[in-house]
Design a protein around this motif. Structure first.
Motif, PDB file in Angstrom:
ATOM      1  N   GLN A 126       0.809  -1.210   0.000  1.00  9.79           N
ATOM      2  CA  GLN A 126       0.000   0.000   0.000  1.00  9.79           C
ATOM      3  C   GLN A 126       0.851   1.272   0.000  1.00  9.79           C
ATOM      4  O   GLN A 126       0.361   2.353  -0.314  1.00  9.79           O
ATOM      5  N   TYR A 127       2.131   1.125   0.369  1.00  7.68           N
ATOM      6  CA  TYR A 127       3.034   2.282   0.409  1.00  7.68           C
ATOM      7  C   TYR A 127       4.010   2.325  -0.760  1.00  7.68           C
ATOM      8  O   TYR A 127       4.753   3.294  -0.909  1.00  7.68           O
ATOM      9  N   ALA A 128       4.023   1.289  -1.573  1.00 10.03           N
ATOM     10  CA  ALA A 128       5.111   1.082  -2.533  1.00 10.03           C
ATOM     11  C   ALA A 128       5.340   2.258  -3.476  1.00 10.03           C
ATOM     12  O   ALA A 128       6.476   2.561  -3.830  1.00 10.03           O
ATOM     13  N   LYS A 129       4.259   2.942  -3.890  1.00  2.00           N
ATOM     14  CA  LYS A 129       4.392   4.028  -4.858  1.00  2.00           C
ATOM     15  C   LYS A 129       4.263   5.412  -4.217  1.00  2.00           C
ATOM     16  O   LYS A 129       4.174   6.425  -4.918  1.00  2.00           O
ATOM     17  N   ASN A 130       4.270   5.456  -2.872  1.00  2.00           N
ATOM     18  CA  ASN A 130       4.191   6.735  -2.151  1.00  2.00           C
ATOM     19  C   ASN A 130       5.416   7.605  -2.396  1.00  2.00           C
ATOM     20  O   ASN A 130       6.519   7.089  -2.585  1.00  2.00           O
ATOM     21  N   ARG A 131       5.245   8.908  -2.308  1.00  2.00           N
ATOM     22  CA  ARG A 131       6.384   9.828  -2.393  1.00  2.00           C
ATOM     23  C   ARG A 131       7.392   9.554  -1.272  1.00  2.00           C
ATOM     24  O   ARG A 131       8.600   9.700  -1.467  1.00  2.00           O
ATOM     25  N   HIS A 132       6.886   9.164  -0.114  1.00  2.00           N
ATOM     26  CA  HIS A 132       7.753   8.879   1.039  1.00  2.00           C
ATOM     27  C   HIS A 132       8.675   7.694   0.771  1.00  2.00           C
ATOM     28  O   HIS A 132       9.641   7.485   1.505  1.00  2.00           O
ATOM     29  N   ASN A 133       8.371   6.903  -0.264  1.00  2.00           N
ATOM     30  CA  ASN A 133       9.121   5.680  -0.535  1.00  2.00           C
ATOM     31  C   ASN A 133      10.121   5.821  -1.671  1.00  2.00           C
ATOM     32  O   ASN A 133      10.626   4.816  -2.174  1.00  2.00           O
ATOM     33  N   ILE A 134      10.456   7.038  -2.046  1.00  2.00           N
ATOM     34  CA  ILE A 134      11.384   7.197  -3.163  1.00  2.00           C
ATOM     35  C   ILE A 134      12.758   6.603  -2.835  1.00  2.00           C
ATOM     36  O   ILE A 134      13.466   6.123  -3.725  1.00  2.00           O
ATOM     37  N   GLY A 135      13.124   6.576  -1.555  1.00  2.00           N
ATOM     38  CA  GLY A 135      14.381   5.942  -1.160  1.00  2.00           C
ATOM     39  C   GLY A 135      14.368   4.441  -1.417  1.00  2.00           C
ATOM     40  O   GLY A 135      15.357   3.868  -1.886  1.00  2.00           O
TER      41      GLY A 135
ATOM     42  N   GLU B  67      12.560  14.585   0.040  1.00  3.24           N
ATOM     43  CA  GLU B  67      12.854  15.918   0.570  1.00  3.24           C
ATOM     44  C   GLU B  67      11.786  16.902   0.103  1.00  3.24           C
ATOM     45  O   GLU B  67      11.690  17.234  -1.081  1.00  3.24           O
ATOM     46  N   LEU B  68      10.980  17.369   1.040  1.00  2.00           N
ATOM     47  CA  LEU B  68       9.915  18.319   0.742  1.00  2.00           C
ATOM     48  C   LEU B  68      10.441  19.668   0.250  1.00  2.00           C
ATOM     49  O   LEU B  68       9.794  20.334  -0.557  1.00  2.00           O
ATOM     50  N   ASP B  69      11.588  20.076   0.748  1.00  4.92           N
ATOM     51  CA  ASP B  69      12.095  21.411   0.471  1.00  4.92           C
ATOM     52  C   ASP B  69      12.918  21.500  -0.804  1.00  4.92           C
ATOM     53  O   ASP B  69      13.612  22.495  -1.022  1.00  4.92           O
ATOM     54  N   LEU B  70      12.858  20.473  -1.631  1.00  3.26           N
ATOM     55  CA  LEU B  70      13.464  20.511  -2.962  1.00  3.26           C
ATOM     56  C   LEU B  70      12.383  20.261  -3.997  1.00  3.26           C
ATOM     57  O   LEU B  70      11.472  19.471  -3.781  1.00  3.26           O
ATOM     58  N   ALA B  71      12.514  20.933  -5.122  1.00  2.45           N
ATOM     59  CA  ALA B  71      11.558  20.740  -6.210  1.00  2.45           C
ATOM     60  C   ALA B  71      11.591  19.296  -6.690  1.00  2.45           C
ATOM     61  O   ALA B  71      12.625  18.626  -6.596  1.00  2.45           O
ATOM     62  N   PRO B  72      10.482  18.793  -7.218  1.00  2.00           N
ATOM     63  CA  PRO B  72      10.451  17.430  -7.735  1.00  2.00           C
ATOM     64  C   PRO B  72      11.564  17.169  -8.744  1.00  2.00           C
ATOM     65  O   PRO B  72      11.770  17.941  -9.677  1.00  2.00           O
ATOM     66  N   GLY B  73      12.291  16.071  -8.493  1.00  6.01           N
ATOM     67  CA  GLY B  73      13.344  15.672  -9.422  1.00  6.01           C
ATOM     68  C   GLY B  73      14.716  16.220  -9.118  1.00  6.01           C
ATOM     69  O   GLY B  73      15.691  15.832  -9.766  1.00  6.01           O
TER      70      GLY B  73
ATOM     71  N   ARG C  59      19.314  13.817  -0.767  1.00  3.88           N
ATOM     72  CA  ARG C  59      17.995  14.431  -0.631  1.00  3.88           C
ATOM     73  C   ARG C  59      17.306  14.439  -2.002  1.00  3.88           C
ATOM     74  O   ARG C  59      17.747  15.132  -2.916  1.00  3.88           O
ATOM     75  N   MET C  60      16.222  13.704  -2.120  1.00  4.77           N
ATOM     76  CA  MET C  60      15.526  13.537  -3.394  1.00  4.77           C
ATOM     77  C   MET C  60      14.232  14.351  -3.355  1.00  4.77           C
ATOM     78  O   MET C  60      13.295  14.027  -2.622  1.00  4.77           O
ATOM     79  N   GLY C  61      14.204  15.409  -4.137  1.00  4.82           N
ATOM     80  CA  GLY C  61      13.092  16.343  -4.076  1.00  4.82           C
ATOM     81  C   GLY C  61      11.764  15.761  -4.525  1.00  4.82           C
ATOM     82  O   GLY C  61      11.677  15.128  -5.576  1.00  4.82           O
ATOM     83  N   ILE C  62      10.726  15.988  -3.714  1.00 11.82           N
ATOM     84  CA  ILE C  62       9.368  15.584  -4.092  1.00 11.82           C
ATOM     85  C   ILE C  62       8.434  16.787  -4.128  1.00 11.82           C
ATOM     86  O   ILE C  62       7.245  16.644  -4.409  1.00 11.82           O
ATOM     87  N   GLY C  63       8.957  17.980  -3.838  1.00 15.13           N
ATOM     88  CA  GLY C  63       8.115  19.159  -3.816  1.00 15.13           C
ATOM     89  C   GLY C  63       7.281  19.244  -2.546  1.00 15.13           C
ATOM     90  O   GLY C  63       7.199  18.298  -1.766  1.00 15.13           O
TER      91      GLY C  63
END
Length: 204
Positions: free
Chosen positions: A13-22, A96-102, A133-137
């Motif tokens: 259920q979490y696999a494609k979440n933004r929190h799971n980019i790591g 990372e919320l404080d970086l733009a996506p990508g 830090r991987m930006g997700i916006g």
């Protein structure tokens, strides 16, 4: 030896979440050449491998803690203690919320900025590990952050796969100690969408 950690939550259920980019990065890393099959150890899914760098082969342990995000430090501490890996040889890939996506930015030390995975690791190992830090916006409002990170990337977010591919391809630079060159090369291989750093992804 380097300990390369991707942060996320276990379960489909979490696999494609933004929190799971790591986690997504570690999955791509393990699929690359040089890493063995996944196995369960250190309260994690892990794989041992070797990365060929300009300075010679470097051993690495890829780790996805299965403790849920807010207890990630338990797994990281266990693996680091077993292999006697110092914090400056621990690299943590996280959203990372404080970086733009990508966007990708490397950092040694610092605070946790409210990220529960980083908070947990810091409580066990201190702050002086490397962060990828991987930006997700940012969704734009503080009260929307929880639902934003625990919701899936949009189908239009094709940059996610490109970023992870680039982060894996350029890894020999990072493990050879070329942190700035690594960051630059990742962004060259996978340029981020042109979005304001404080804006979330557009709806497709």
């Amino acid at each position: 030896m380097y300990l390369i950690v991707g942060l996320g939550n276990p379960g489909g259920q979490y696999a494609k979440n933004r929190h799971n980019i790591g986690f997504m990065f570690i999955d791509e890393l393990i699929r690359s050449s040089g890493f063995g099959p996944e196995r369960n150890k250190f309260q994690s899914v892990m794989s041992e491998g070797t990365v060929q760098t300009a300075k010679g082969p470097v051993k690495a342990l890829a780790l996805k803690p299965q403790t849920y995000m807010n207890l990630s430090g338990n797994a990281v501490k266990e693996a680091a203690a077993f292999y006697k890996i110092d914090p400056d040889h621990i690299i943590v890939y996280h959203d990372e919320l404080d970086l733009a996506p990508g966007r990708l930015r490397m950092k040694l030390g610092g605070g946790h900025a409210g990220h529960n995975g980083l908070r947990s690791i810091m409580s066990h190992l201190g702050p002086n590990f490397v962060r990828a830090r991987m930006g997700i916006g940012h969704p734009g409002q503080k009260e929307l952050v929880h639902s934003w990170v625990l919701s899936d990337f949009y189908k239009a977010d094709t940059w996610v796969e490109r970023l992870n591919d680039a982060a894996v391809s350029a890894l020999p630079l990072l493990l050879a100690g070329e942190t700035e060159k690594y960051q630059t090369e990742v962004m060259r291989l996978a340029p981020a969408p042109k979005l304001d750093p404080k804006q979330a992804n557009p709806q497709p």
